[in-house]
Design a protein around this motif. Structure first.
Motif, short mmCIF file in Angstrom:
data_model
loop_
_atom_site.label_atom_id
_atom_site.label_comp_id
_atom_site.label_asym_id
_atom_site.label_seq_id
_atom_site.Cartn_x
_atom_site.Cartn_y
_atom_site.Cartn_z
N GLN A 155 0.83 -1.20 0.00
CA GLN A 155 0.00 0.00 0.00
C GLN A 155 0.87 1.26 0.00
O GLN A 155 0.56 2.23 -0.66
CB GLN A 155 -0.88 0.01 1.27
CG GLN A 155 -2.14 -0.84 1.14
CD GLN A 155 -3.08 -0.32 0.08
OE1 GLN A 155 -3.12 -0.84 -1.04
NE2 GLN A 155 -3.84 0.72 0.40
N ASP A 156 2.05 1.16 0.74
CA ASP A 156 2.93 2.33 0.87
C ASP A 156 3.51 2.77 -0.48
O ASP A 156 3.85 3.93 -0.68
CB ASP A 156 4.11 2.00 1.80
CG ASP A 156 3.60 1.73 3.21
OD1 ASP A 156 2.44 2.07 3.48
OD2 ASP A 156 4.38 1.17 4.01
N ASP A 157 3.65 1.78 -1.40
CA ASP A 157 4.24 2.11 -2.71
C ASP A 157 3.25 2.80 -3.63
O ASP A 157 3.62 3.30 -4.68
CB ASP A 157 4.71 0.82 -3.42
CG ASP A 157 5.90 0.23 -2.70
OD1 ASP A 157 6.65 1.02 -2.12
OD2 ASP A 157 6.04 -1.00 -2.73
N LYS A 158 2.01 2.79 -3.25
CA LYS A 158 0.95 3.25 -4.16
C LYS A 158 1.20 4.67 -4.72
O LYS A 158 1.20 4.84 -5.94
CB LYS A 158 -0.41 3.16 -3.47
CG LYS A 158 -1.50 2.80 -4.47
CD LYS A 158 -2.84 2.64 -3.83
CE LYS A 158 -3.90 2.81 -4.88
NZ LYS A 158 -5.18 3.13 -4.28
N PRO A 159 1.46 5.65 -3.83
CA PRO A 159 1.67 7.00 -4.38
C PRO A 159 2.86 7.04 -5.33
O PRO A 159 2.78 7.65 -6.39
CB PRO A 159 1.93 7.86 -3.14
CG PRO A 159 1.47 7.06 -1.98
CD PRO A 159 1.55 5.62 -2.37
N ARG A 160 3.94 6.32 -4.98
CA ARG A 160 5.13 6.33 -5.81
C ARG A 160 4.83 5.69 -7.18
O ARG A 160 5.27 6.18 -8.22
CB ARG A 160 6.25 5.55 -5.11
CG ARG A 160 7.61 6.00 -5.58
CD ARG A 160 8.70 5.18 -4.99
NE ARG A 160 8.96 5.49 -3.60
CZ ARG A 160 9.70 4.72 -2.80
NH1 ARG A 160 10.20 3.59 -3.26
NH2 ARG A 160 9.92 5.07 -1.57
N ASN A 161 4.10 4.59 -7.14
CA ASN A 161 3.73 3.92 -8.40
C ASN A 161 2.87 4.82 -9.28
O ASN A 161 3.01 4.83 -10.50
CB ASN A 161 2.97 2.62 -8.11
CG ASN A 161 3.91 1.54 -7.62
OD1 ASN A 161 5.13 1.67 -7.75
ND2 ASN A 161 3.36 0.50 -7.03
N GLU A 162 1.98 5.56 -8.62
CA GLU A 162 1.12 6.46 -9.39
C GLU A 162 1.94 7.56 -10.07
O GLU A 162 1.72 7.90 -11.23
CB GLU A 162 0.06 7.09 -8.48
CG GLU A 162 -1.23 6.29 -8.53
CD GLU A 162 -2.22 6.68 -7.45
OE1 GLU A 162 -2.15 7.83 -6.98
OE2 GLU A 162 -3.05 5.82 -7.10
N ARG A 206 5.08 7.33 -10.89
CA ARG A 206 5.83 6.68 -11.99
C ARG A 206 4.93 6.52 -13.21
O ARG A 206 5.35 6.79 -14.33
CB ARG A 206 6.32 5.30 -11.54
CG ARG A 206 7.59 5.36 -10.78
CD ARG A 206 8.33 4.02 -10.87
NE ARG A 206 9.34 3.98 -9.84
CZ ARG A 206 9.31 3.19 -8.78
NH1 ARG A 206 8.32 2.33 -8.62
NH2 ARG A 206 10.25 3.26 -7.87
N ALA A 207 3.70 6.06 -12.97
CA ALA A 207 2.77 5.83 -14.08
C ALA A 207 2.46 7.14 -14.79
O ALA A 207 2.40 7.19 -16.03
CB ALA A 207 1.49 5.20 -13.56
N GLN A 208 2.30 8.21 -14.03
CA GLN A 208 2.00 9.52 -14.64
C GLN A 208 3.18 10.00 -15.48
O GLN A 208 3.02 10.50 -16.59
CB GLN A 208 1.70 10.56 -13.55
CG GLN A 208 0.24 10.50 -13.10
CD GLN A 208 0.01 11.30 -11.84
OE1 GLN A 208 0.90 12.00 -11.36
NE2 GLN A 208 -1.19 11.17 -11.28
N ARG A 209 4.41 9.81 -14.91
CA ARG A 209 5.61 10.25 -15.64
C ARG A 209 5.75 9.46 -16.94
O ARG A 209 6.07 10.01 -17.99
CB ARG A 209 6.87 10.00 -14.78
CG ARG A 209 7.07 11.09 -13.78
CD ARG A 209 8.48 11.00 -13.23
NE ARG A 209 8.60 11.83 -12.05
CZ ARG A 209 9.25 11.49 -10.97
NH1 ARG A 209 9.86 10.33 -10.88
NH2 ARG A 209 9.33 12.32 -9.95
N HIS A 210 5.49 8.14 -16.83
CA HIS A 210 5.59 7.29 -18.01
C HIS A 210 4.61 7.77 -19.08
O HIS A 210 4.96 7.90 -20.26
CB HIS A 210 5.29 5.83 -17.63
CG HIS A 210 5.25 4.90 -18.81
ND1 HIS A 210 6.39 4.43 -19.42
CD2 HIS A 210 4.21 4.37 -19.51
CE1 HIS A 210 6.05 3.67 -20.44
NE2 HIS A 210 4.73 3.61 -20.51
N LYS A 211 3.38 8.07 -18.64
CA LYS A 211 2.34 8.51 -19.58
C LYS A 211 2.76 9.82 -20.26
O LYS A 211 2.63 9.98 -21.48
CB LYS A 211 1.03 8.70 -18.82
CG LYS A 211 -0.17 8.73 -19.74
CD LYS A 211 -1.48 8.77 -19.01
CE LYS A 211 -2.59 9.03 -20.00
NZ LYS A 211 -3.84 9.37 -19.38
#
Ligand code: ATP
Ligand code: MG
Length: 208
Positions: free
Chosen positions: A5-12, A14-19
């Motif tokens: 759960q803690d990784d969620k903001p970081r993953n989001e 990353r996903a935004q940057r990738h997009k």
């Protein structure tokens, strides 16, 4: 580590940057595609010392034939063996002209080789004036020029004056500078390693 759960903001993030990155790439590719609107015959040179020049050329011939296009091949070196592509592509209606008279690397007879090169080149010249041929492959043409069997000006002249929609592929090492300058697409195959150097002989159905 697993996704918590803690990784969620970081993953989001990353996903935004990738997009955002992908959107930029897409915009740049789309702009290039929009700009490339010309239709014309392409002169492709496949050169360099690595393996993959003739096979790449034959791959393009197969691609053309697959679309119902008419292709022809002139081979400027008669090898000791017949390449597998010839059997396949002739069966698919591709006209082949193979330089005769037993030209080999070891040949000593310059006059005989020049005559053989000229004869094959004349066949190429006929193809290069025929608008019904969509693609002409001039396999190993570069050596005919570098050995001075063919005059580069004569080659350039025929390539320049060919039908405007006709594609041409030139293969071979050490392509003459003038042909490279005239070409639209030039790829150089670089050797990193080759099985031959480790003592493996040319394999039927793979090397020829
Ligand atoms: P291919 O027909 O496999 O695409 P090519 O057209 O790039 O090869 P050529 O110089 O025409 O290369 O060589 C024809 C033959 O020599 C092929 O059997 C190929 O495997 C072999 N060959 C190509 N490059 C090398 C190399 N760097 N060292 C040794 N043999 C090579
Ligand atoms: Mg080759």
């Amino acid at each position: 580590m697993s996704n918590t759960q803690d990784d969620k903001p970081r993953n989001e993030i990353r996903a935004q940057r990738h997009k955002a990155r992908q959107q930029k790439v897409k915009a740049s590719v789309d702009a290039k595609i929009a700009k490339a609107q010309k239709e014309q015959g392409i002169l492709l040179v496949l050169t360099g010392n690595g393996k993959g020049k003739s096979t790449s050329g034959f791959g393009t011939v197969a691609r053309a034939v697959g679309h119902g296009k008419k292709a022809a091949v002139v081979q400027f070196i008669k090898g000791n063996w017949e390449c597998g592509e010839r059997t396949l592509l002739e069966g698919a209606g591709v006209e082949f002209y193979v330089m005769g008279t037993g030209f080999t690397w070891e040949t000593q007879d310059k006059e005989k080789d020049t005559q053989a090169a000229l004869k094959a080149w004349k066949a190429a010249e006929v193809l290069l004036t025929d608008p019904s041929i969509d693609l002409v492959m001039l396999d190993e043409l570069t050596y005919m020029v570098s050995y001075h069997y063919l005059n580069v000006e004569r080659v350039i002249n025929a390539l320049k004056n060919r039908p405007p929609m006709q594609h041409v592929i030139v293969t071979g090492r050490a392509c003459h500078r003038q042909i490279i300058e005239l070409a639209d697409t030039v790829s150089e195959v670089q050797p990193i390693k080759h099985a031959f150097e480790a003592g493996v002989k040319a394999q039927l159905g793979f090397d020829y």
